[in-house]
Design a protein around this motif. Structure first.
Motif, PDB file in Angstrom:
ATOM      1  N   PHE A  24       0.839  -1.190   0.000  1.00  0.00           N
ATOM      2  CA  PHE A  24       0.000   0.000   0.000  1.00  0.00           C
ATOM      3  C   PHE A  24       0.876   1.242   0.000  1.00  0.00           C
ATOM      4  CE2 PHE A  24      -2.120  -3.230   2.775  1.00  0.00           C
ATOM      5  CZ  PHE A  24      -3.057  -3.646   1.863  1.00  0.00           C
ATOM      6  N   PRO A  25       0.549   2.245  -0.816  1.00  0.00           N
ATOM      7  CA  PRO A  25       1.310   3.496  -0.785  1.00  0.00           C
ATOM      8  C   PRO A  25       1.145   4.185   0.566  1.00  0.00           C
ATOM      9  CG  PRO A  25      -0.660   3.719  -2.144  1.00  0.00           C
ATOM     10  CD  PRO A  25      -0.538   2.274  -1.806  1.00  0.00           C
ATOM     11  N   VAL A  26       2.266   4.546   1.178  1.00  0.00           N
ATOM     12  CA  VAL A  26       2.257   5.128   2.522  1.00  0.00           C
ATOM     13  C   VAL A  26       1.908   6.617   2.450  1.00  0.00           C
ATOM     14  CG1 VAL A  26       3.704   5.650   4.519  1.00  0.00           C
ATOM     15  CG2 VAL A  26       3.918   3.450   3.371  1.00  0.00           C
ATOM     16  N   MET A  27       1.049   7.056   3.363  1.00  0.00           N
ATOM     17  CA  MET A  27       0.673   8.461   3.503  1.00  0.00           C
ATOM     18  C   MET A  27       0.197   9.047   2.167  1.00  0.00           C
ATOM     19  SD  MET A  27       3.677   9.769   6.101  1.00  0.00           S
ATOM     20  CE  MET A  27       2.835  11.302   6.485  1.00  0.00           C
ATOM     21  N   LEU A  28      -0.666   8.312   1.477  1.00  0.00           N
ATOM     22  CA  LEU A  28      -1.138   8.727   0.157  1.00  0.00           C
ATOM     23  C   LEU A  28      -1.888  10.058   0.225  1.00  0.00           C
ATOM     24  CD1 LEU A  28      -1.562   8.149  -2.836  1.00  0.00           C
ATOM     25  CD2 LEU A  28      -3.591   6.819  -2.229  1.00  0.00           C
ATOM     26  N   ALA A  29      -2.816  10.188   1.160  1.00  0.00           N
ATOM     27  CA  ALA A  29      -3.603  11.425   1.266  1.00  0.00           C
ATOM     28  C   ALA A  29      -2.714  12.618   1.577  1.00  0.00           C
ATOM     29  CB  ALA A  29      -4.676  11.268   2.351  1.00  0.00           C
ATOM     30  N   GLU A  30      -1.698  12.409   2.414  1.00  0.00           N
ATOM     31  CA  GLU A  30      -0.802  13.498   2.785  1.00  0.00           C
ATOM     32  C   GLU A  30       0.050  13.944   1.592  1.00  0.00           C
ATOM     33  OE1 GLU A  30      -2.190  11.392   6.303  1.00  0.00           O
ATOM     34  OE2 GLU A  30      -1.246  10.712   4.443  1.00  0.00           O
TER      35      GLU A  30
ATOM     36  N   GLY B 248       1.811   3.486  -6.779  1.00  0.00           N
ATOM     37  CA  GLY B 248       0.600   3.885  -6.060  1.00  0.00           C
ATOM     38  C   GLY B 248       0.473   5.390  -5.933  1.00  0.00           C
ATOM     39  N   HIS B 249       1.556   6.068  -5.518  1.00  0.00           N
ATOM     40  CA  HIS B 249       1.520   7.523  -5.418  1.00  0.00           C
ATOM     41  C   HIS B 249       1.363   8.171  -6.789  1.00  0.00           C
ATOM     42  CE1 HIS B 249       3.721   6.651  -1.535  1.00  0.00           C
ATOM     43  NE2 HIS B 249       2.782   7.470  -1.113  1.00  0.00           N
ATOM     44  N   SER B 250       2.112   7.667  -7.765  1.00  0.00           N
ATOM     45  CA  SER B 250       2.135   8.288  -9.091  1.00  0.00           C
ATOM     46  C   SER B 250       0.775   8.225  -9.768  1.00  0.00           C
ATOM     47  CB  SER B 250       3.184   7.598  -9.968  1.00  0.00           C
ATOM     48  OG  SER B 250       4.472   7.814  -9.455  1.00  0.00           O
ATOM     49  N   SER B 251       0.126   7.079  -9.703  1.00  0.00           N
ATOM     50  CA  SER B 251      -1.188   6.955 -10.340  1.00  0.00           C
ATOM     51  C   SER B 251      -2.193   7.911  -9.707  1.00  0.00           C
ATOM     52  CB  SER B 251      -1.680   5.510 -10.258  1.00  0.00           C
ATOM     53  OG  SER B 251      -1.787   5.097  -8.894  1.00  0.00           O
ATOM     54  N   ALA B 252      -2.103   8.113  -8.400  1.00  0.00           N
ATOM     55  CA  ALA B 252      -3.010   9.040  -7.720  1.00  0.00           C
ATOM     56  C   ALA B 252      -2.720  10.483  -8.126  1.00  0.00           C
ATOM     57  CB  ALA B 252      -2.874   8.878  -6.211  1.00  0.00           C
ATOM     58  N   VAL B 253      -1.442  10.841  -8.265  1.00  0.00           N
ATOM     59  CA  VAL B 253      -1.087  12.206  -8.689  1.00  0.00           C
ATOM     60  C   VAL B 253      -1.557  12.458 -10.113  1.00  0.00           C
ATOM     61  CG1 VAL B 253       0.859  13.723  -9.244  1.00  0.00           C
ATOM     62  CG2 VAL B 253       0.875  12.414  -7.120  1.00  0.00           C
ATOM     63  N   ILE B 254      -1.367  11.491 -11.001  1.00  0.00           N
ATOM     64  CA  ILE B 254      -1.805  11.662 -12.391  1.00  0.00           C
ATOM     65  C   ILE B 254      -3.312  11.850 -12.467  1.00  0.00           C
ATOM     66  CG2 ILE B 254      -1.987  10.499 -14.625  1.00  0.00           C
ATOM     67  CD1 ILE B 254       0.702   9.173 -14.027  1.00  0.00           C
ATOM     68  N   ASN B 255      -4.051  11.033 -11.711  1.00  0.00           N
ATOM     69  CA  ASN B 255      -5.513  11.157 -11.706  1.00  0.00           C
ATOM     70  C   ASN B 255      -5.983  12.462 -11.082  1.00  0.00           C
ATOM     71  OD1 ASN B 255      -6.265   8.727 -12.988  1.00  0.00           O
ATOM     72  ND2 ASN B 255      -5.984   7.564 -11.100  1.00  0.00           N
ATOM     73  N   GLY B 256      -5.201  12.997 -10.143  1.00  0.00           N
ATOM     74  CA  GLY B 256      -5.624  14.205  -9.433  1.00  0.00           C
ATOM     75  C   GLY B 256      -5.230  15.503 -10.085  1.00  0.00           C
ATOM     76  N   HIS B 257      -4.467  15.462 -11.182  1.00  0.00           N
ATOM     77  CA  HIS B 257      -4.008  16.700 -11.832  1.00  0.00           C
ATOM     78  C   HIS B 257      -4.235  16.592 -13.346  1.00  0.00           C
ATOM     79  CE1 HIS B 257      -1.984  18.617  -8.341  1.00  0.00           C
ATOM     80  NE2 HIS B 257      -1.864  17.356  -7.932  1.00  0.00           N
TER      81      HIS B 257
END
Length: 552
Positions: free
Chosen positions: A217-223, A245-254
């Motif tokens: 699991f990506p650590v501290m994803l929300a932070e 995990g972090h990268s996919s969330a950043v791409i989806n969020g921007h």
């Protein structure tokens, strides 16, 4: 003329010495089914003199509470622990009076029917730290329902202060629990002052969606998403792709993101992340993100950006950079990588399989002084000298070639009193950490990379680093301070910088305390740590610390 036998001439005749007499008592009890007070006195030697302030305590007089207490010099006499008269006054209750039910009842330990044999059993119980701490942590109401435990507490509690300090006993029952609780609260408060615990809600479902593996699991994803949420992120670099995990969330969020660069030195992680990133980008309607995934160490970030061939990714043009220094669960859980203390495998520990140095090489061929330096400096292991010596001695028997070989050595070297299984596992964890850092030159790589990453940032760009042990966090903290040319205790005199930092804090609630400098702003004077809920659900996140710096 033969000389008369005088061997037993001066032998002290004591009541009860006659074994046949004891046998006759047991036969009588067995035959009649009854027992008299005289039988009890004979069988349990209650006829012997009671304790006289430890001055007559010997194997012939086991009726003494003080026999439990070892002297400072640890000497033994007559088979029982002896005490010097210097401590008599500090014993507390008088065993001959205060610990007796009546004038006719036996003194001290013989309240339990203790003989010399029983004395030694109770002595062993007393010397066991876990037993002592456990018995003094039981609530009084529970003790009243357990007569034997209650009596043991009564016997152990009058120990003098010097021995309480020596054995770390919690007495009295009430105050000990309160004192321990206060100490824990004080320690926790001091720890909280050195960090800022995240107040973000931990969304397990969202984390699972971002995770390629159910075990990672990506650590501290929300932070992490909060760090970059208020930036216009047109270019982003993930220095440690992992499972993306972090990268996919950043791409989806921007939606404004145009360039993504991902780096990882591990081929397995790189291939997995590449597939995941491509899958995320394909799902976007515009598909406007240009993706570069590189099999490179993040210490080469500048040359890696030049390799992309895009002029808009040259030095000083990146809006956001992330470094997650933790090991992925995929690496730890693969025994063949040699990272885990819980599985048998080769002593490898290379992040880059193409690298030449292995942990096995360090253990079996490096000079003894270098082995000790690795354990001391990179593992912060207090028992490094002994471990160093045993590791070098193991070379005479063929050396260490598997994680099991190393673990068996650690288990033998670790003192038994250091927490049992948990003790040697903690030692093994520190040793494995030290070897991994040495094999991959992690600390030097980290320090050099922080300077390079900051140079790659555009004005207003941010570098976020997640570290997982004190050595890493210390380097991140000191390097950030050096980069901005500031000090943790200094306040910047530049009013413009202070105005900028005030505006940032107003817009972003996660920013609590900042440090201003001539080149940048440290947005986390105190590192951010995972929320209590995340620590509970993902125990590998417990030691994570997030620090962020912004370029001005």
């Amino acid at each position: 003329m033969s000389r008369p036998n005088t061997r037993s001439k001066n032998k002290r005749q004591r009541q009860g010495d006659d074994v046949d007499n004891t046998t006759e008592i047991w036969r009588k009890i067995h035959k009649t089914g009854g027992i008299t007070e005289e039988d009890i006195n004979q069988l349990y030697m209650i006829w012997k003199p009671v304790c006289s302030g430890c001055r007559v305590n010997a194997k012939d007089n086991p009726n003494c509470f003080c026999a439990l207490v070892p002297p400072p010099n640890g000497s033994r006499k007559s088979g029982l622990w002896m005490k010097t008269s210097d401590f008599v006054e500090s014993l507390g209750p008088d065993p001959t009076k205060d610990l007796r039910a009546s004038a006719s009842s036996p003194a001290g330990l013989t309240n339990l029917g203790a003989t010399c044999y029983a004395n030694s059993i109770l002595q062993c119980l007393y010397m066991n730290k876990s037993f002592r701490e456990g018995i003094f942590s039981v609530e009084p109401e529970v003790l009243q329902q357990q007569p034997v435990l209650n009596q043991l507490v009564r016997l152990f509690v009058p120990l003098p202060e010097p021995f309480q300090n020596c054995f770390h006993i919690f007495i009295p029952i009430r105050s000990s629990a309160t004192s321990t609780k206060k100490q824990k609260q004080k320690s926790a408060l001091a720890k909280e002052k050195r960090r800022t615990r995240s107040d973000k809600d931990f969304d397990m479902d969202a984390v699972m969606d971002r995770s390629e593996s159910r075990h990672h699991f990506p650590v501290m994803l929300a932070e992490v998403l909060d760090v970059f949420s208020n930036l216009s992120l047109t270019s982003f670099v993930d220095c440690t792709l992992g499972a993306a995990g972090h990268s996919s969330a950043v791409i989806n969020g921007h939606a404004e993101l145009k360039y993504f660069v991902g780096m990882d030195v591990d081929p397995v992680a790189h291939n997995m992340a590449q597939a995941r990133i491509n899958s995320v980008v394909e799902k976007q309607l515009d598909g406007g993100v240009k993706v570069f995934t590189l099999l490179r160490n993040f210490r080469h970030i500048k040359s890696a950006l030049r390799e992309t061939g895009d002029e808009r990714l040259v030095d000083g043009s990146i809006d956001g950079i992330l470094m997650d220094l933790g090991m992925s669960s995929m690496q730890v859980d693969n025994p063949q990588r040699g990272f885990s203390v819980l599985a048998d495998g080769p002593l490898d520990m290379r992040m880059d399989p193409q690298a030449s140095l292995k942990a096995e090489d360090i253990l079996n061929s490096w000079p003894e002084s270098e082995v000790g330096r690795v354990l001391r400096d990179f593992g912060e292991e207090s028992n490094w000298r002994n471990l160093q010596k045993k590791i070098v001695q193991a070379r005479l028997d063929g050396g260490l070639h598997s994680t099991t070989d190393l673990l068996n050595l650690i288990r033998r070297v670790t003192p038994a009193m250091k927490g049992g299984r948990q003790g040697w596992i903690k030692t093994a964890t520190r040793v494995f950490q030290a070897l991994r850092i040495a094999v991959n030159d992690e600390l030097k790589t980290l320090e050099d990379s922080l300077y390079s990453c900051f140079d790659c940032l555009s004005p207003g760009g941010r570098l976020a680093v997640i570290s997982f042990h004190s050595l890493e966090d210390r380097i991140v903290k000191q390097t950030f301070l050096d980069i901005i040319k500031g000090s943790e205790d200094e306040s910047c005199d530049n009013s413009d910088l202070r105005k900028v930092s005030d505006e940032i804090k107003e817009k972003e609630a996660w920013i609590k305390h900042v440090i201003n400098g001539s080149n940048g702003i440290i947005l986390t004077k105190r590192p951010i740590t995972p929320s209590a809920e995340e620590e509970k659900l993902n125990r590998r996140s417990r030691s994570a610390k997030l620090r962020v710096i912004q370029k001005v």
